[in-house]
Design an enzyme around this catalytic site. Structure first.
Site, PDB file in Angstrom:
ATOM      1  N   TYR A 108     -18.208 -17.111 -20.900  1.00  7.98           N
ATOM      2  CA  TYR A 108     -16.842 -17.267 -21.395  1.00  7.98           C
ATOM      3  C   TYR A 108     -16.802 -18.172 -22.628  1.00  7.98           C
ATOM      4  CZ  TYR A 108     -14.842 -14.839 -17.403  1.00  7.98           C
ATOM      5  OH  TYR A 108     -14.501 -13.872 -16.481  1.00  7.98           O
TER       6      TYR A 108
ATOM      7  N   GLU B  30     -14.106 -14.721  -9.729  1.00 11.74           N
ATOM      8  CA  GLU B  30     -15.478 -14.202  -9.680  1.00 11.74           C
ATOM      9  C   GLU B  30     -16.348 -15.047  -8.760  1.00 11.74           C
ATOM     10  OE1 GLU B  30     -16.269 -14.100 -13.886  1.00 11.74           O
ATOM     11  OE2 GLU B  30     -14.549 -12.739 -14.148  1.00 11.74           O
TER      12      GLU B  30
ATOM     13  N   TYR C 232     -20.431   3.288 -10.737  1.00  9.70           N
ATOM     14  CA  TYR C 232     -20.251   4.537  -9.999  1.00  9.70           C
ATOM     15  C   TYR C 232     -19.696   4.214  -8.610  1.00  9.70           C
ATOM     16  CZ  TYR C 232     -23.172   6.453 -13.676  1.00  9.70           C
ATOM     17  OH  TYR C 232     -23.676   6.816 -14.913  1.00  9.70           O
TER      18      TYR C 232
ATOM     19  N   THR D  71     -14.682  10.780  -5.974  1.00  6.60           N
ATOM     20  CA  THR D  71     -15.752  10.014  -5.317  1.00  6.60           C
ATOM     21  C   THR D  71     -15.263   8.833  -4.484  1.00  6.60           C
ATOM     22  OG1 THR D  71     -16.185   8.922  -7.448  1.00  6.60           O
ATOM     23  CG2 THR D  71     -17.593  10.783  -6.842  1.00  6.60           C
ATOM     24  N   PRO D  72     -14.363   7.964  -4.974  1.00  8.53           N
ATOM     25  CA  PRO D  72     -13.906   6.894  -4.067  1.00  8.53           C
ATOM     26  C   PRO D  72     -13.121   7.440  -2.889  1.00  8.53           C
ATOM     27  CG  PRO D  72     -12.633   6.871  -6.104  1.00  8.53           C
ATOM     28  CD  PRO D  72     -13.780   7.809  -6.319  1.00  8.53           C
TER      29      PRO D  72
ATOM     30  N   PHE E 204     -12.220   4.846 -14.359  1.00  3.90           N
ATOM     31  CA  PHE E 204     -13.637   4.905 -14.691  1.00  3.90           C
ATOM     32  C   PHE E 204     -13.776   4.534 -16.167  1.00  3.90           C
ATOM     33  CE2 PHE E 204     -14.537   8.347 -11.264  1.00  3.90           C
ATOM     34  CZ  PHE E 204     -14.505   7.377 -10.290  1.00  3.90           C
TER      35      PHE E 204
ATOM     36  N   PRO F 228     -13.057   1.122 -19.230  1.00  7.89           N
ATOM     37  CA  PRO F 228     -12.175  -0.014 -19.468  1.00  7.89           C
ATOM     38  C   PRO F 228     -10.773   0.272 -18.967  1.00  7.89           C
ATOM     39  CG  PRO F 228     -13.470   0.504 -21.423  1.00  7.89           C
ATOM     40  CD  PRO F 228     -13.680   1.621 -20.466  1.00  7.89           C
TER      41      PRO F 228
END
Length: 391
Positions: free
Chosen positions: A98, A140, A205, A268-269, A381, A383
């Site tokens: 950062y 995070e 993915y 997929t999810p 999928f 940004p």
């Protein structure tokens, strides 16, 4: 919370900064990559950089975060920053990075805005940046803690146990390894690939199987240099560098009706979620909607139908732009997805994944059917250039 002085300065300068934020972020990335070429080569998605998607996403996040300091909305801040934090964790971002971003971002601000950046203006925007950065660092850190890893230590080696074509241009990979950590249905992992020019490029993915399966499975559609490299060069027995799973598009632990909406590889999810619901014999009502170009391009088509069949209160609707010789009927329609004839139960939680225009259209239709904005969740999928406004 911003100081009173900074708040008033941000209020006065947000229109000017907001108007220039696209130029600022484009210059920021250029300056940072000139000084640190390894970041573009080995960390950032250079395809998104070339197309300008990453610049747009960063610009939108900064402008939205600054605006939300003037009109506080904790739920919106959580929505915006949770996605960024999960993506950062999946890349192994550490707090020191950062500082690098701060250096080149503020150089770009000064260069683009020139004399308008007085000491007071610089101090106020510096306060905004560090409020956003420190919030992300804390989020995070919690993600790393929950995953049981040190900050940034998210990478592991796995082996491809099985490779299978799911459509003409889509391949699934079953990954196995020692003590693979659990994941929540709907989460994703990052995959790092060393390309012929030496660059280490990373893509995310979705995990397309239920957590109960033990191994991990991802499904990769030809689209861009990393996905193409995986499809063309990775086979059974090969090793891959992947991360611990992250992502905030996960099923709630309640019994609310579910609406799973996908298009193309956005299935997929939803497969991970449906697999989990089937494995746990979940009794809640589930409606599955999927849109695709044609039956032949619908990856996991038969598996999707089988999972819906296993759920006692699930129904499926499918739309294909090209049905070929098949006649519409029994949940099968020609054309583009349309919620007009789909019943949406009260209290439904909706989950969307697919191209951005598709998701925006579905969100608008869901709001018109009375689904609360807070109950519409999505996965992008690439940004995240969509942080939907309140209804």
């Amino acid at each position: 919370m911003l100081s009173a002085t900074a708040t008033e300065t941000i209020r006065a300068t947000l229109p000017a900064v907001g108007a220039a934020i696209g130029d600022i972020t484009a210059l920021f990335y250029r300056r940072m990559f000139e000084a640190h070429p390894e970041l573009e080569r080995d960390l950032f998605n250079r395809g998104n950089q070339r197309q300008g998607q990453q610049q747009q996403a960063l610009a939108g996040a900064i402008a939205a975060f600054a605006a939300l300091q003037l009109e506080p909305d904790p739920a919106r801040v959580e929505l915006i920053l949770s996605r960024i934090a999960n993506k950062h964790a999946s890349l192994g971002i550490e707090p020191a990075q950062y500082e690098i971003v701060h250096t080149y971002l503020f150089q770009a601000i000064a260069e683009v805005l020139g004399a308008a950046v007085t000491p007071e203006v610089a101090a106020a925007w510096d306060e905004v940046y560090w409020l956003m950065a420190e919030t992300l660092i804390a989020m995070e850190a919690e993600l790393y803690r929950a995953a049981g890893v040190a900050p940034g230590a998210v990478w592991r080696t796995v082996r491809v146990r099985e490779r299978r074509y799911e459509s003409a241009d889509t391949v699934s990979f079953v990954l196995t390894g020692t003590e693979l950590p659990p994941f929540a249905p709907g989460q994703y992992l990052s995959v790092a690939v060393r390309l012929p020019d030496g660059a280490r490029q990373i893509r995310q993915y979705s995990l397309s199987s239920a957590p109960a399966a033990g191994d991990w499975r991802i499904t990769v559609k030809r689209a861009g240099e990393v996905s193409n490299a995986l499809v063309d060069t990775i086979f059974e027995g090969d090793e891959l560098q992947v991360t611990t799973p992250f992502g905030d598009l996960v099923l709630p632990g309640d019994d609310a009706p579910l609406l799973l909406i996908s298009a193309g590889i956005g299935c997929t999810p939803m497969l991970g979620m449906l697999g989990h619901l089937a494995e746990t014999a979940d009794p809640r009502p589930v409606t599955v909607l999927h849109a695709d170009r044609a039956l032949s391009s619908h990856a996991h088509r038969a598996e999707l139908a089988e999972l819906v069949e296993r759920l006692p209160f699930a129904v499926m609707h499918r739309w294909y732009e090209d049905l070929g010789s098949r006649a519409p009927g029994a949940g099968l329609r020609a054309g583009r997805a349309d919620l007009g004839e789909v019943t949406v139960a009260a209290g439904t939680r909706a989950y969307l994944c697919g191209p951005l225009p598709f998701m925006l259209g579905m969100r608008k239709a869901l709001l018109a059917k009375g689904v609360a904005a807070a109950d519409i969740h999505y996965e992008v999928f690439g940004p995240d250039s969509w942080a939907p406004a309140p209804a």
